[in-house]
Structure formats: C-alpha cells, structure tokens
Design an enzyme around this catalytic site. Structure first.
Site, PDB file in Angstrom:
ATOM      1  CB  CYS A  37      31.217  34.729   9.654  1.00  0.00           C
ATOM      2  SG  CYS A  37      32.289  36.097  10.068  1.00  0.00           S
ATOM      3  CG  LEU A  38      29.043  34.099  16.511  1.00  0.00           C
ATOM      4  CD1 LEU A  38      28.111  35.281  16.296  1.00  0.00           C
ATOM      5  CD2 LEU A  38      28.302  32.975  17.216  1.00  0.00           C
TER       6      LEU A  38
END
Ligand SMILES: [Zn+2]
Ligand SMILES: [Zn+2]
Ligand SMILES: [Zn+2]
Lengths: 180, 111
Positions: free
Chosen positions: A108-109
């Site tokens: 999750c970036l």
C-alpha cells in the site's frame, strides 16, 4: 551497473539503425531512461534476472535504520506496456510483518496506486518503498493486526518485527528469517 | 576584555549551531523521496517530464512507432510543456498538470 546499461543502450541504438524491425516499445525506451538515471540510496540494490528484459526486475531493500534495520526485503517489479501512464506492478516477495504490506505481498503505497503520475520514475518508487520501512503508516493499513499493534504499543510492535525478521511466529503466521 | 568575552561567546554560540545542525540533517534526509517537487525544478520546460525526451524531439511513443509529423508540443498556462501525445494520454485520467497540480489550461501548441 549503471555504466553497463548505458553501454547497452548505445549498442541497442546502433542495432536499431541497422535493423529497424527490432525497434523497442515506448515503455521499454522509457524504462531504459529510468534505469540509466537510477540514483539508488545505499540501502537499495536492483537486480535484473534477464539482462535483455528491463521490464522485469527485483529491488532489494536492506534498511539501515528504523524498525526493520538489518532485514533484507525483495520486491518484484513488472513494468507493463502502458508505462509510464500506468505504474509498474510491485510485489513484496519477502513475507514481512508490516502495516502497509499484506501477507500476499501487496504493497500500500500511494504512488503505486491512486497517486501515480507519468512524471514519476522507478527512482520515485524506490524512495517510496524505502520510506515505508522507515515510517510504517498505521492509517489505511493492509495488515490490520500489525497496524493496531503499531498504534497501541510501539514497543510490542518493535519486538514483533524483530521476532519476525529472526524467523518465528507472530500469531498464527510463521515468518521466515530475513536478517542479512 | 569585554570584547574578548563577547567574541568567545559568539564562537561558542556558532559551535552549538553546528552540533544542532547535524540532527535535523539526518531527520530531513527522508524528504528526498518527495520527487514530484524535484522534477518540477530539474526538468524546467525543455524536457517532457512524461516521456523524458526533449520537447523539440518527437516523443518516445512516436519514436517507437516511427511517426514524426503529428508530434507537437503543448504549453499550459502554468508554463509547463509536454508532447501533445504524452499529455493527451494523461488528460484522459486527470485534468491537472502532472508537475504542478494546477488545472491544465492550454496556452499554446507548437513545434
Ligand atoms: Zn513526451
Ligand atoms: Zn508523439
Ligand atoms: Zn504545470
């Protein structure tokens, strides 16, 4: 490493002139620029399993500070033909106890998802991933359990990270050793 | 005498600043990852920040497909320039300049 690729590009440019049939795609040309201009932090290293395929490679991050100091984490990059209009697909190949990386390796970036822009480069992603290891973010987590621990008890979170990197169980999940 | 004291204090003072400077240095190292800002300064107007070829050359896509004619340059009100080929693809997703986030308004088209 970087020199090698610029040599390779020169060679390829030469080839293109001789055989116009073997021209490269826009995504290949763009990734070649990214790779030639890579400016890696000393904690990161890029590895091409197939030197002729710049669209598939690995990034190894060995953080030298923070919770994950001493660990070694491998990410696979797959660059599609839509690059740079679509971000590369990045997966973490090392099982890691981290609020922003799930047990399947999804990361999750923001810049790999909704905030990707074609003006970003492989280098931006490298810095983004490195940052995740320095500043794990308990908001908007992929691993909710890890995020809750990080938020409620930093000391315990740190212990869990250490334990997972040495190889061991956190809850029902066994983490393989990933210390250098 | 009084002057000497003053000078000494000043020297000590500047020494302190040096020591203090070291800490923030490291803390701010992280900021490097904010590359959006970096590009907007580095690239200026000469290079298309999307395909990273000079705007006066044909864009990567046109190079790859060996088209030359239609590859024109667009300048926004924000003074950022891109190949029309590159920018029109981006505008399908988002109506802001990818470098400065301002709403994209076309200023000129040219070659
Ligand atoms: Zn362009
Ligand atoms: Zn073009
Ligand atoms: Zn702009």
């Amino acid at each position: 490493m970087i020199k090698l690729f610029s040599l390779k590009q020169q060679k390829r440019d030469g080839e293109t002139v001789q055989h116009p049939g073997t021209r490269q795609s826009a995504a290949q040309l763009r990734i070649q620029k990214d790779i030639n201009e890579l400016n890696l932090p000393k904690t990161c290293q890029v590895d091409f399993p197939d030197q002729d395929d710049l669209l598939t490679f690995k990034l190894i991050i060995s953080p030298d500070e923070g919770f994950y100091r001493g660990g070694r984490f491998s990410f696979s990059f797959k660059v599609g033909q839509g690059y740079p209009h679509e971000p590369p697909k990045v997966k973490c190949e090392t099982l890691v106890y981290h609020p922003n990386i799930d047990l399947e390796g999804n990361v999750c970036l923001n810049i790999l998802r909704e905030d990707w822009k074609p003006v970003l480069t492989v280098n931006s992603i490298v810095y983004g991933l490195q940052y995740l290891f320095l500043e794990p973010n308990p908001e908007d987590p992929l691993n909710k359990e890890a995020a809750e621990v990080l938020q409620s008890n930093r000391r315990l979170f740190e212990q869990n990270v250490q334990k997972s990197m040495r190889g061991g169980y956190i809850g029902a999940i066994y983490f393989d050793r990933c210390l250098k | 005498m009084a002057d000497d004291e003053k000078r000494e204090q000043m020297e000590v003072g500047s020494g302190d600043v040096d020591i203090n400077d070291k800490k923030p240095d490291k803390m701010f190292g992280l900021k490097k990852w904010n590359l959006v800002a970096m590009w907007s300064w580095d690239v200026e107007c000469d290079t298309c920040a999307i395909c990273r070829v000079q705007v006066m050359d044909t864009c990567l896509r046109c190079q790859a497909e060996n088209k030359q004619q239609e590859c024109v340059v667009v300048w926004g009100e924000c003074n950022h320039s891109f190949h029309n080929c590159c920018m029109s693809l981006w505008l399908k997703q988002n109506n802001r300049c990818p470098l400065c986030q301002q709403e994209w308004a076309l200023q000129t088209t040219g070659k």
